[in-house]
Design an enzyme around this catalytic site. Structure first.
Site, short mmCIF file in Angstrom:
data_model
loop_
_atom_site.label_atom_id
_atom_site.label_comp_id
_atom_site.label_asym_id
_atom_site.label_seq_id
_atom_site.Cartn_x
_atom_site.Cartn_y
_atom_site.Cartn_z
N CYS A 162 9.29 12.02 -25.55
CA CYS A 162 10.18 11.16 -26.32
C CYS A 162 9.59 10.95 -27.71
O CYS A 162 8.37 10.88 -27.87
CB CYS A 162 10.32 9.80 -25.62
N CYS A 166 7.55 3.90 -28.49
CA CYS A 166 7.38 2.48 -28.15
C CYS A 166 5.98 2.31 -27.54
O CYS A 166 5.58 3.09 -26.68
CB CYS A 166 8.45 2.03 -27.16
N CYS A 169 5.29 2.17 -23.61
CA CYS A 169 5.99 3.12 -22.74
C CYS A 169 5.21 4.43 -22.63
O CYS A 169 4.78 5.00 -23.64
CB CYS A 169 7.37 3.39 -23.30
N CYS A 386 9.94 1.61 -14.50
CA CYS A 386 10.27 1.76 -15.91
C CYS A 386 9.05 2.07 -16.75
O CYS A 386 8.03 1.40 -16.64
CB CYS A 386 10.83 0.45 -16.46
N1 SAH Z 1 14.93 5.49 -24.52
C1 SAH Z 1 15.69 4.61 -23.69
C2 SAH Z 1 15.30 4.71 -22.22
C3 SAH Z 1 13.92 4.25 -22.00
S1 SAH Z 1 13.32 3.75 -20.41
C4 SAH Z 1 15.50 3.18 -24.17
O1 SAH Z 1 14.66 2.95 -25.02
O2 SAH Z 1 16.21 2.30 -23.70
C5 SAH Z 1 14.22 2.37 -19.90
C6 SAH Z 1 13.65 0.99 -20.21
O3 SAH Z 1 12.31 0.79 -19.75
C7 SAH Z 1 13.64 0.68 -21.68
O4 SAH Z 1 14.16 -0.60 -21.89
C8 SAH Z 1 12.18 0.73 -22.00
O5 SAH Z 1 11.87 0.03 -23.17
C9 SAH Z 1 11.59 0.12 -20.76
N2 SAH Z 1 10.15 0.37 -20.59
C10 SAH Z 1 9.43 1.36 -21.14
N3 SAH Z 1 8.15 1.25 -20.79
C11 SAH Z 1 8.03 0.17 -19.99
C12 SAH Z 1 6.96 -0.46 -19.32
N4 SAH Z 1 5.72 0.02 -19.37
N5 SAH Z 1 7.23 -1.55 -18.59
C13 SAH Z 1 8.48 -2.05 -18.50
N6 SAH Z 1 9.53 -1.50 -19.13
C14 SAH Z 1 9.32 -0.41 -19.88
#
Ligand code: SAH
Length: 403
Positions: A162, A166, A169, A386
């Protein structure tokens, strides 16, 4: 050049280079494209529908298995480069019923998708995300015996890696390797369906796996069209939710192309630019004012709400001040808030908010009149929660797309 490309190019008077249906992966072709292709190469038109139904209705991903087609056509399809876009490499079952499939794509890249049975409470992740919105569709399948069928949601990936970066993530830590083709996105659904139990059915689809679906708009939109086609899975846009980091141009296109029917989940994670900029780098390119404007204009059908995802990170975005600011930020938007306790990832020291703080945060939002759900942790014993879908070294077999 494949046989189909050659034939099609000849039929167009030798013009090569223009993108025609023969250049689109067989699993990504819409019925009209199959018809055009078959007309160009001299196959009977009704066969076009037969092939589309075999792929998207019955989930057959190998032309050799389309036994209702004449052998010559099966061979022709295989020779034209129609091979399964993905095969199953691993299946992991979590104690909570979640199943994570690791699929191998052509060229060796591996992606993951996750089947999540809905809990009875109705207050978990995806019930909260999309359940309420599809309650009135009236398309429950026949029940198996006395028990109504168990709803399952599938979470699919749209990219390998990706580019959004973020900080909390795992998916973005190694950057973007490549986007998945619509064929590879749809194949996750067609393959995952095979792993449903007899008493389960695939109710909803969330584009919440690895990748940013709106950073890869064309293939995401094509996948939604294929999945929703009545001769295929017939999984209409209302049963699909796209989760985005918040890219206003993509949100506008999605709204226009599907009349706001595709569910939208937005990874907000902070109520102000200062906090959001620290954890979601894209916020520097598209600040909150622009994102909120795109959300306000999204043509949501009546009675539907969009989902605001908010991952609670200790000491970063979980204070009382953040809660109050969030209430202000969301004023005037038709939303429900999905709170996600942060799942730990190896690449970061950031950690989950303590339980009491999560409850306090939720309580405050609820008192302010926002409907608020706590996303329960599903499948983390198989690294399917997630943000845990990573480009771990064993998932990276080959970094380049095959030619
Ligand atoms: N690119 C998309 C899909 C990402 S994954 C987006 O940004 O929405 C789905 C969700 O999980 C997103 O809200 C993301 O921010 C969240 N997420 C990512 N890493 C995480 C983590 N370590 N703990 C909890 N949520 C997380």
């Amino acid at each position: 050049m494949s046989e189909a490309s050659e034939l099609a190019a000849r039929a167009r008077g030798g013009v090569t280079g223009a993108r025609g249906p023969e250049d689109i992966h067989a699993v990504a072709r819409l019925p009209g494209e199959w018809q055009r292709l078959f007309a160009e190469i001299g196959e009977r038109e009704y066969r076009a529908g037969q092939v589309f139904r075999a792929i998207h209705g019955r989930g057959v991903l190998d032309p050799a298995e389309m036994t209702d087609l004449p052998a010559a056509l099966r061979t022709r399809l295989a020779k034209s480069g129609f091979t399964p876009p993905a095969t199953v490499a691993e299946v992991h079952r979590s104690a909570d019923g979640t199943r994570k499939l690791v699929l191998e794509l052509a060229g060796g890249a591996r992606v993951e998708c996750v089947l999540i049975p809905m809990t009875k409470s109705g207050a978990d992740e995806v019930d909260a995300d999309v359940g309420a919105a599809v309650e009135d569709e009236g398309d429950e399948p026949e029940s198996a015996g006395d028990e109504p069928k168990q709803r399952v949601t599938l979470c699919v990936s749209t990219q390998f890696g990706c580019a959004m970066g973020c900080v909390f993530c795992a998916s973005g830590q190694a950057g973007l390797v490549r986007g998945l083709g619509a064929a590879e996105i749809v194949a996750q659904v067609l393959i995952a369906r095979r792993y449903l139990e007899a008493n389960e059915y695939l109710r909803n689809l969330v584009f919440m796996g690895m990748g940013e679906p709106l950073h890869h708009y064309e293939e995401t939109a094509r996948a939604i069209r294929l999945l929703g086609h009545k001769d295929g899975l017939n999984m209409g846009p209302r049963r699909i939710t796209v989760s985005t980091v918040g890219l206003p141009p993509g949100i506008r296109r999605l709204g226009e192309d599907f009349d706001g029917k595709v569910g939208l989940a937005v990874s907000l994670h902070a109520p102000d630019d200062e906090t959001r900029g620290r954890i979601v780098p894209m916020n520097r390119r598209y600040p909150l004012a622009e994102l909120l404007d795109a959300l306000r204009r999204y043509p949501l059908p009546k009675r539907r709400r969009m989902t605001i995802e908010y991952t609670l990170i200790e000491g970063v975005n979980n204070s009382v001040g953040h809660t109050r600011a969030l209430v202000q930020t969301l004023r005037g938007l038709r939303v429900k808030v999905n709170l996600i306790p942060m799942n730990s990832i190896t690449a970061s020291d950031l950690g989950a908010s303590p339980k009491a703080r999560v409850e306090a945060f939720r309580g405050e939002l609820t008192r302010a009149g926002l409907s608020c759900f706590l996303r329960t942790r599903r499948g983390d014993d198989v690294s399917a929660a997630c943000g845990q879908l990573a480009l771990s070294s064993e998932l990276v077999r080959e970094r380049r797309r095959p030619t």
